[in-house]
Design a protein around this motif. Structure first.
Motif, short mmCIF file in Angstrom:
data_model
loop_
_atom_site.label_atom_id
_atom_site.label_comp_id
_atom_site.label_asym_id
_atom_site.label_seq_id
_atom_site.Cartn_x
_atom_site.Cartn_y
_atom_site.Cartn_z
N HIS A 153 35.28 17.72 36.96
CA HIS A 153 34.77 18.50 35.82
C HIS A 153 35.77 18.40 34.68
O HIS A 153 36.98 18.31 34.90
CB HIS A 153 34.58 19.97 36.22
CG HIS A 153 34.12 20.84 35.08
ND1 HIS A 153 32.86 20.74 34.52
CD2 HIS A 153 34.77 21.82 34.39
CE1 HIS A 153 32.75 21.63 33.54
NE2 HIS A 153 33.89 22.28 33.44
N ILE A 154 35.23 18.38 33.44
CA ILE A 154 36.07 18.42 32.24
C ILE A 154 35.61 19.59 31.38
O ILE A 154 34.44 19.66 30.99
CB ILE A 154 36.01 17.11 31.44
CG1 ILE A 154 36.47 15.93 32.30
CG2 ILE A 154 36.86 17.20 30.18
CD1 ILE A 154 36.39 14.59 31.59
N ASP A 155 36.53 20.50 31.11
CA ASP A 155 36.27 21.63 30.21
C ASP A 155 36.77 21.21 28.83
O ASP A 155 37.95 21.30 28.53
CB ASP A 155 37.01 22.88 30.72
CG ASP A 155 36.76 24.09 29.83
OD1 ASP A 155 36.21 23.93 28.73
OD2 ASP A 155 37.15 25.20 30.24
N TYR A 156 35.84 20.70 27.99
CA TYR A 156 36.24 20.16 26.70
C TYR A 156 36.73 21.25 25.75
O TYR A 156 37.60 21.01 24.91
CB TYR A 156 35.08 19.38 26.08
CG TYR A 156 34.73 18.14 26.86
CD1 TYR A 156 35.39 16.95 26.63
CD2 TYR A 156 33.75 18.17 27.85
CE1 TYR A 156 35.08 15.80 27.35
CE2 TYR A 156 33.43 17.04 28.58
CZ TYR A 156 34.10 15.85 28.34
OH TYR A 156 33.82 14.73 29.05
N ASP A 221 30.53 17.70 26.54
CA ASP A 221 30.68 16.33 27.04
C ASP A 221 30.10 15.35 26.02
O ASP A 221 28.90 15.35 25.75
CB ASP A 221 29.94 16.21 28.37
CG ASP A 221 30.22 14.86 29.06
OD1 ASP A 221 30.71 13.94 28.38
OD2 ASP A 221 29.94 14.76 30.26
N ASN A 223 29.47 12.38 26.31
CA ASN A 223 28.64 11.35 26.95
C ASN A 223 27.25 11.87 27.32
O ASN A 223 26.46 11.13 27.91
CB ASN A 223 29.34 10.83 28.21
CG ASN A 223 30.68 10.22 27.88
OD1 ASN A 223 30.75 9.21 27.21
ND2 ASN A 223 31.75 10.85 28.35
N ARG A 242 33.93 7.57 22.84
CA ARG A 242 33.23 7.24 24.07
C ARG A 242 33.08 5.74 24.26
O ARG A 242 32.99 5.26 25.39
CB ARG A 242 31.85 7.91 24.09
CG ARG A 242 30.89 7.42 23.01
CD ARG A 242 29.48 7.95 23.22
NE ARG A 242 29.38 9.39 23.05
CZ ARG A 242 29.12 10.00 21.90
NH1 ARG A 242 28.95 9.27 20.80
NH2 ARG A 242 29.02 11.30 21.82
N ARG A 298 36.95 10.47 32.04
CA ARG A 298 35.57 10.78 32.37
C ARG A 298 35.51 11.38 33.77
O ARG A 298 36.39 11.11 34.60
CB ARG A 298 34.69 9.54 32.32
CG ARG A 298 34.52 8.95 30.92
CD ARG A 298 33.46 7.89 30.89
NE ARG A 298 32.14 8.44 31.23
CZ ARG A 298 31.00 7.99 30.73
NH1 ARG A 298 30.99 7.00 29.87
NH2 ARG A 298 29.85 8.52 31.10
N VAL A 299 34.49 12.18 34.01
CA VAL A 299 34.26 12.68 35.37
C VAL A 299 34.08 11.48 36.28
O VAL A 299 33.36 10.53 35.97
CB VAL A 299 33.03 13.59 35.41
CG1 VAL A 299 32.66 13.93 36.84
CG2 VAL A 299 33.30 14.87 34.62
#
Length: 865
Positions: A153-156, A221, A223, A242, A298-299
């Motif tokens: 997971h990415i918490d932007y 995200d 993406n 990206r 990226r995840v």
């Protein structure tokens, strides 16, 4: 037990001997004036002499040892170096202004986690008793407090990643990792402790190959489609676009050729080469990769990270530990993704990283070769395997802090499969690839920093102080790193331990100029008190020069007629002075024709020693000169073997190779042998398969390009090798190269019926001739009835077109449906099927005609009938 661990063990034994056995044991008494120690453990206590003085000394306690930290000592952090006083003044809340570091167990409040300190120094008798004085100190949290796993997971919004979590619940599971990046170099700015930050100049957030990476500074995200408009992606981060994470099938990037790589169509690549930015005249289209900018995480990326464990809220580094583990996270100074990101050959920018730094500083203990060279090792990665890496020690002026590069050597880059292991990796282990010239390969005196620079055709791509990228200011084409490990002089078992030779470290003995290299900052001078029994003279005072050391190539044994190179480039001057002269001499009875007697490298051709004679020994004596004087002689021996009987050589054409069409092929006859020891000549011929243009048929390793082969097929090419030793030829040795075409694609089955619907009792044609094979391979056809109330029998079950008689369906009955399955298969073993429904309508019958017949009657003549 390694040498370093032995030092640590011996230091503990020494301390034990002094404290416990001193009243009765006398074997080691009196103790030497100065002996080495090396201690690693948890920091228990830390004190500073003058709070607010960046270069102040003080003391630290580790493993029960109280160690003096001298003034001017710079402490190495994972990606930073600070004066001892700065460690106190830069402590975060709640330790700021309290004369505490927030790193020691005895601090109040106790830190959230423990911190590990490694100290190398000397035990010195200061007159009032022995004291432990530090010479080198580095600090981390529990051996870098590292971890690894897949990003789930990415918490932007908070520039935070989750590593190793559950994909079914990604936002609350897994380790929380946030970049300790106060300037926002690799994403959104954040710091919990400014002493353990990322390196803003030499990327510590990167791919394994050294390409800089970051967490996009966006709210969602980039993406995925935005909530406002599902047809448009979320806003992108211009510094971490990206497009720098290309997908499989993107024609803009060079992708690895399978096998062994498995590429899922449309999936993010894990190995690729960035576009040459010069192809777009400085402005790249928005859909192309650009090496001037970072690649975003990226995840699904596998990462290794290191940092400090902190918690949410005020006082992030202070205890106690919260009960909820989700309230803690790793404030990372290093994140490395398991990605192979390369840059186009011979283009700029390219990137280099240094991962391993070990420098031997013990001087000469082995005859003919300096210990400093033998035990020195540097390793790292570069994004451009087409060039070389040149390595330099960074000498620093003690008064101004100005740095000067001292050439250490040149490194060839691993090209990756099929000729190497890992593309972009480099390993420097002297004396291999020492740069030519009298000032090259000089590893002593020791430096604090090592400097790696990408070179092209023997010329540096960029000088020291290279310009930054056109992206967010990251420096490219070079990398500066502190030396992580110094190998000090070895002891002789049974003798008192020697002292660490800190007096040969100019940055400790003379200083390194203004703190941080910034004019106006306090000057870093000689360590005080000095960790040794002989205090250095200090900055600007001439020291007693040590004579240079001559080092030759190792002794070798050769056959007659061999061209021999003798190399003295590993010679060095311990004072760092350039070597100004080389002198090669030989005993009068053994002279051979050297190409030169006054250069660092000289050559000769070994004479022929007749068969049955004794080997001939040649001695070559080297002395070198610098401003410090002339060295002691170093001798190299070359033994020339007599000629051997010719014998019958044995050809070895190598093992069978299997590879894809249109790829380069190298035949390998290097394992061929000759019992006589004389050089072999090679002759290759092709004996099977279509004739191919082969380059180098008289070499051990000829080459050619595998021809184009149809998809799903293969061809075998056979080659024969015969070797000759000048007298006899070998028996032939054969090898094969199997070339496979691309992986075939499955055909497409298309079925039709005519007529459809069909009348009862009619003839129906089943037609599969519209089926296609994208590879152009021949196909076979199979028809099978899979449904319907009546079973019919087609004329042929294996023809593209066949017929059958529709069954009788009575008038007035309902239509019936017959179901057929057509399967088509190509010669590559791939197949596809389709289903066809044929409707049969009832017969169109006329109503029956009723005929009435009157039975015979008997009537009278003339009667009316």
């Amino acid at each position: 037990m390694t040498i370093q661990n032995w030092f640590r063990h011996a230091a503990k034994l020494m301390a034990l001997a002094v404290s416990v056995w001193a009243p009765t044991a006398t074997a080691q008494l009196p103790l030497p004036a100065s002996t080495q120690f090396d201690i690693t453990g948890i920091l228990q206590d830390a004190n500073v002499d003058f709070y607010g003085d960046a270069l102040s000394g003080g003391s630290l306690t580790v493993n029960g040892h109280t160690i003096i930290v001298p003034r001017n000592l710079l402490v190495i952090f994972p990606a930073n170096q600070l004066g001892w006083g700065e460690i106190f003044s830069q402590a975060p809340a709640p330790y700021a202004g309290t004369r505490q570091t927030g790193l020691a167990l005895n601090d109040i409040p106790a830190p959230l986690g423990s911190y590990e300190v490694h100290v190398s120094g000397n035990r010195v008798d200061l007159g009032g008793g022995p004291a432990y004085i530090a010479g080198l100190v580095d600090v981390s949290q529990q051996s870098l407090n590292s971890g690894s796993g897949y990003i789930t997971h990415i918490d932007y919004a908070n520039a935070e990643i989750r590593v190793g979590g559950d994909l079914a619940n990604p936002t609350t599971t897994g380790a929380r990792v946030q970049l300790n990046d106060p300037t926002g170099r690799y994403g959104r700015a954040h710091t919990a402790d400014g002493r353990f930050t990322v390196d803003p100049e030499n990327p510590t957030v990167r791919s394994e190959t050294g390409f800089p990476m970051g967490i996009p500074d966006v709210q969602a995200d980039p993406n995925l489609p935005s909530a406002a408009n599902p047809l448009v992606l979320n806003p992108d981060d211009a510094l971490r676009p990206r497009t720098n994470r290309p997908l499989s099938g993107n024609p803009d990037v060079v992708q690895p050729t399978p096998p062994p790589f498995v590429i899922t169509p449309g999936a993010p690549l894990t190995q690729w080469t960035m576009r040459d930015p010069s192809l777009a005249a400085g402005v790249l289209p928005a859909d192309q990769t650009n090496p001037n900018f970072e690649a975003p995480f990226r995840v699904g990326d596998y990462v290794s990270y290191a940092g400090t464990l902190v918690k949410d809220g005020a006082g992030p580094t202070a205890g106690p530990m919260p009960n909820d583990p989700n309230l803690t996270y790793v404030s990372a100074h290093t994140v490395v993704a398991s990605l192979s990101i390369l840059t186009a050959a011979h283009t700029s920018p390219a990137y280099v990283a240094v991962d391993v730094t070990i420098l031997g500083v013990g001087g000469v203990t082995a005859i003919g070769l300096g210990e400093a060279a033998v035990r020195t090792r540097f390793e790292g990665f570069t994004t451009d395997p087409s060039r070389t890496i040149d390595l330099f020690g960074m000498d620093v002026a003690c008064d101004t802090g100005a740095s000067t590069d001292r050439a250490w050597g040149s490194i060839d880059i691993d090209q990756g499969p099929p000729t190497g292991a890992v593309a972009g990796r480099w390993r420097f282990r002297p004396p291999n690839k020492i740069l030519s010239g009298p000032a090259s390969g000089i590893f002593l005196p020791a430096t604090r920093m090592v400097h790696a620079i990408i070179h092209d055709d023997g010329t540096p791509i960029l000088p020291d102080g290279a310009p930054a990228t056109t992206g967010n200011g990251l420096t490219h084409s070079q990398y500066q790193s502190p030396i992580a490990e110094y190998l000090f002089p070895e002891n002789v078992p049974g003798s008192p331990l020697p002292a660490n030779n800190f007096e040969t470290f100019p940055f400790l003995a003379s200083g390194s100029g203004p703190l941080g290299g910034i004019a106006g900052n306090p000057t870093v001078g000689t360590l005080s008190p000095w960790p040794g029994d002989s205090i250095p003279l200090g900055c600007g005072v001439a020291a007693v020069l040590i004579k240079p050391v001559a080092v030759t190539s190792p002794n070798i044994i050769v056959n007659g007629g061999t061209f021999v190179t003798i190399d003295g480039n590993a010679s060095f001057d311990p004072n760092g002075l350039p070597l100004t002269g080389f002198s090669w001499t030989q005993p009068a009875a053994q002279t051979v024709g050297l190409s030169s007697t006054t250069t660092s490298v000289t050559t000769f051709t070994a004479g022929i020693v007749p068969f049955g004679s004794a080997p001939v020994t040649n001695h070559f004596i080297l002395t070198v000169t610098s401003a410090a004087g002339t060295s002691a002689p170093a001798t190299m021996t070359v033994i020339v073997n007599p000629q051997a009987a010719a014998g019958i050589p044995i050809a070895n054409a190598g093992s069978t190779q299997t590879l894809l069409a249109n790829t380069p092929v190298t035949l390998n006859g290097t394992l061929s042998t000759n019992p006589g020891g004389t050089p072999l000549t090679f002759k290759w011929t092709q004996i099977g398969g279509q004739t191919l243009p082969i380059v180098g048929i008289t070499t051990a390793t000829p080459t050619f390009t595998a021809p184009n082969i149809a998809a799903g097929s293969s061809q075998t090419f056979t080659f024969r090798l015969v070797v000759n030793n000048g007298v006899n030829s070998s028996a032939p040795s054969d090898t094969s190269v199997i070339v496979k075409g691309p992986v075939a694609k499955a055909p497409t089955a298309v079925a039709a019926a005519n007529p459809n619907p069909a009348p009862s009792d009619s003839i129906v044609t089943l037609d599969g001739s519209a089926s296609v094979d994208p590879n152009g391979l021949p196909m076979t056809y199979t028809w099978l009835q899979t449904g319907g109330p009546v079973q019919v029998v087609p004329v042929s079950l294996s023809s593209a077109v066949t017929t059958f008689a529709a069954p009788h369906v009575p008038n007035g009955a309902g239509s019936i449906t017959l179901t057929f399955k057509l399967t088509v298969s190509n010669t590559a073993g791939q197949s596809a099927s389709t289903t066809l429904n044929v409707i049969v309508n009832p017969a169109n019958e006329l109503p029956p005609v009723i005929t009435s017949i009157t039975p015979p009657q008997t009537v009278a003549s003339g009667a009316l009938v």
